[in-house]
Design a protein around this motif. Structure first.
Motif, short mmCIF file in Angstrom:
data_model
loop_
_atom_site.label_atom_id
_atom_site.label_comp_id
_atom_site.label_asym_id
_atom_site.label_seq_id
_atom_site.Cartn_x
_atom_site.Cartn_y
_atom_site.Cartn_z
N ARG A 1 0.84 -1.21 0.00
CA ARG A 1 0.00 0.00 0.00
C ARG A 1 0.87 1.25 0.00
NH1 ARG A 1 -2.95 -2.89 3.85
NH2 ARG A 1 -2.02 -1.64 5.53
N TRP A 2 1.91 1.26 0.82
CA TRP A 2 2.82 2.41 0.88
C TRP A 2 3.50 2.64 -0.47
CZ3 TRP A 2 8.19 2.50 0.24
CH2 TRP A 2 8.82 3.70 0.58
N ARG A 3 3.95 1.54 -1.08
CA ARG A 3 4.63 1.63 -2.37
C ARG A 3 3.69 2.16 -3.45
NH1 ARG A 3 7.64 -3.63 -4.88
NH2 ARG A 3 9.60 -2.59 -5.30
N LEU A 4 2.45 1.65 -3.48
CA LEU A 4 1.47 2.11 -4.45
C LEU A 4 1.14 3.58 -4.24
CD1 LEU A 4 -0.49 1.43 -6.75
CD2 LEU A 4 -2.17 0.77 -5.01
N LYS A 5 0.98 3.99 -3.00
CA LYS A 5 0.70 5.39 -2.67
C LYS A 5 1.86 6.27 -3.13
CE LYS A 5 -0.63 8.14 1.35
NZ LYS A 5 -0.85 8.10 2.80
N LYS A 6 3.06 5.82 -2.91
CA LYS A 6 4.26 6.57 -3.32
C LYS A 6 4.31 6.68 -4.85
CE LYS A 6 9.14 5.93 -3.29
NZ LYS A 6 10.18 4.99 -3.05
N GLN A 7 4.02 5.58 -5.55
CA GLN A 7 4.04 5.59 -7.01
C GLN A 7 2.94 6.49 -7.56
OE1 GLN A 7 3.78 1.40 -7.83
NE2 GLN A 7 6.00 1.10 -7.70
N LEU A 8 1.75 6.43 -6.96
CA LEU A 8 0.65 7.29 -7.41
C LEU A 8 0.98 8.76 -7.17
CD1 LEU A 8 -2.53 5.34 -6.26
CD2 LEU A 8 -1.79 5.79 -8.61
N GLY A 9 1.56 9.06 -6.02
CA GLY A 9 1.96 10.42 -5.73
C GLY A 9 3.00 10.93 -6.72
N SER A 10 3.92 10.07 -7.08
CA SER A 10 4.95 10.44 -8.05
C SER A 10 4.32 10.67 -9.43
CB SER A 10 6.00 9.34 -8.12
OG SER A 10 6.94 9.61 -9.11
N SER A 11 3.40 9.80 -9.81
CA SER A 11 2.73 9.94 -11.10
C SER A 11 1.89 11.21 -11.16
CB SER A 11 1.83 8.73 -11.38
OG SER A 11 2.60 7.56 -11.47
N LEU A 12 1.14 11.47 -10.09
CA LEU A 12 0.31 12.68 -10.06
C LEU A 12 1.18 13.93 -10.06
CD1 LEU A 12 -2.48 11.64 -7.53
CD2 LEU A 12 -2.65 11.86 -10.02
N GLY A 13 2.31 13.87 -9.38
CA GLY A 13 3.24 15.00 -9.38
C GLY A 13 3.79 15.27 -10.77
N THR A 14 4.10 14.20 -11.50
CA THR A 14 4.60 14.34 -12.87
C THR A 14 3.54 14.94 -13.78
OG1 THR A 14 6.05 12.42 -12.54
CG2 THR A 14 5.60 13.06 -14.81
N ILE A 15 2.30 14.47 -13.64
CA ILE A 15 1.20 15.00 -14.45
C ILE A 15 0.97 16.48 -14.14
CG2 ILE A 15 -1.30 14.87 -14.82
CD1 ILE A 15 -1.02 11.80 -14.44
N ALA A 16 0.99 16.82 -12.86
CA ALA A 16 0.78 18.22 -12.47
C ALA A 16 1.90 19.10 -13.04
CB ALA A 16 0.73 18.34 -10.95
N ASP A 17 3.13 18.62 -13.00
CA ASP A 17 4.25 19.38 -13.56
C ASP A 17 4.06 19.61 -15.06
OD1 ASP A 17 5.52 19.59 -11.13
OD2 ASP A 17 6.94 17.95 -11.50
N ARG A 18 3.61 18.58 -15.76
CA ARG A 18 3.39 18.71 -17.20
C ARG A 18 2.28 19.72 -17.51
NH1 ARG A 18 3.72 12.40 -19.17
NH2 ARG A 18 5.95 12.15 -18.76
N VAL A 19 1.21 19.65 -16.72
CA VAL A 19 0.09 20.58 -16.93
C VAL A 19 0.56 22.01 -16.67
CG1 VAL A 19 -2.15 21.30 -16.00
CG2 VAL A 19 -1.72 18.88 -16.47
N LEU A 20 1.28 22.21 -15.59
CA LEU A 20 1.76 23.55 -15.26
C LEU A 20 2.74 24.08 -16.32
CD1 LEU A 20 2.27 23.29 -11.40
CD2 LEU A 20 0.52 24.57 -12.63
N LYS A 21 3.60 23.22 -16.82
CA LYS A 21 4.53 23.63 -17.88
C LYS A 21 3.77 23.97 -19.15
CE LYS A 21 8.65 21.23 -16.31
NZ LYS A 21 9.62 20.16 -16.56
N GLY A 22 2.71 23.21 -19.44
CA GLY A 22 1.88 23.47 -20.62
C GLY A 22 1.15 24.79 -20.50
N MET A 23 0.73 25.13 -19.30
CA MET A 23 0.01 26.39 -19.07
C MET A 23 0.96 27.59 -19.19
SD MET A 23 -2.39 25.27 -15.90
CE MET A 23 -3.53 26.64 -15.94
N GLN A 24 2.22 27.38 -18.82
CA GLN A 24 3.20 28.46 -18.89
C GLN A 24 3.70 28.72 -20.30
OE1 GLN A 24 6.22 27.25 -16.13
NE2 GLN A 24 5.01 27.78 -14.34
N SER A 25 3.60 27.71 -21.15
CA SER A 25 4.10 27.87 -22.52
C SER A 25 3.20 28.69 -23.40
CB SER A 25 4.26 26.51 -23.18
OG SER A 25 5.20 25.75 -22.50
#
Length: 167
Positions: free
Chosen positions: A143-167
């Motif tokens: 459960r901890w590993r899955l939560k960590k992986q999901l958090g990492s994935s969501l963080g990556t998606i958020a970074d991409r969205v924010l970079k797309g909005m800045q461009s």
């Protein structure tokens, strides 16, 4: 004396487990003198009749186990840290309640009841924290590993969205 020892050991066939233990000891001695190169590892595997494909598969499995071991160490460290924090909260709150109870009622029944009930829960949490084997541990780690992986994935998606909005 050494010749009699060699004579006694030489004719007896070795079980696979015995051979592995002997090789592990030999590898440990070799490691003390320095590191092995990939070529030396491949040569040893070839001498043992291990195919290059099996060696690569074993190396991938070893790397996977090494990553999992590192993650389990992080998981255990986080659990112990959370337990220490909860233990400190327990001590602070119950010390305050004990003093308050002594000042206001000349007794400790109320504070003692809370301390015992909370202490029971904390004891169970401590047992789970320091239990590093079994199904419950593996489930908690998964459960901890899955939560960590999901958090990492969501963080990556958020970074991409924010970079797309800045461009």
């Amino acid at each position: 004396m050494e010749n009699s020892l060699e004579t006694n050991l030489a004719p007896a066939p070795l079980q696979q487990e015995d051979a592995q233990q002997i090789l592990q000891i030999a590898m440990a001695r070799r490691e003390e003198s320095g590191e092995l190169t990939r070529d030396q590892l491949a040569e040893m595997a070839m001498e043992l009749g291990i195919s290059p494909e099996d060696l690569r598969a074993a190396e991938l499995e070893w790397q996977s186990r090494k990553v999992e071991l590192t993650e389990k160490q992080m998981f255990d460290q986080q659990r112990r840290q959370k337990f220490r924090q909860d233990l400190i909260k327990y001590a602070i709150v119950n010390s305050f309640l004990l003093v308050l109870n002594l000042v206001t009622t000349q007794g400790v029944a109320f504070a003692l009841t809370i301390a015992l009930l909370w202490g029971l829960g904390l004891t169970l949490q401590g047992w789970r924290t320091f239990q590093t084997e079994g199904d419950a541990y593996e489930k908690a780690f998964s459960r901890w590993r899955l939560k960590k992986q999901l958090g990492s994935s969501l963080g990556t998606i958020a970074d991409r969205v924010l970079k797309g909005m800045q461009s």
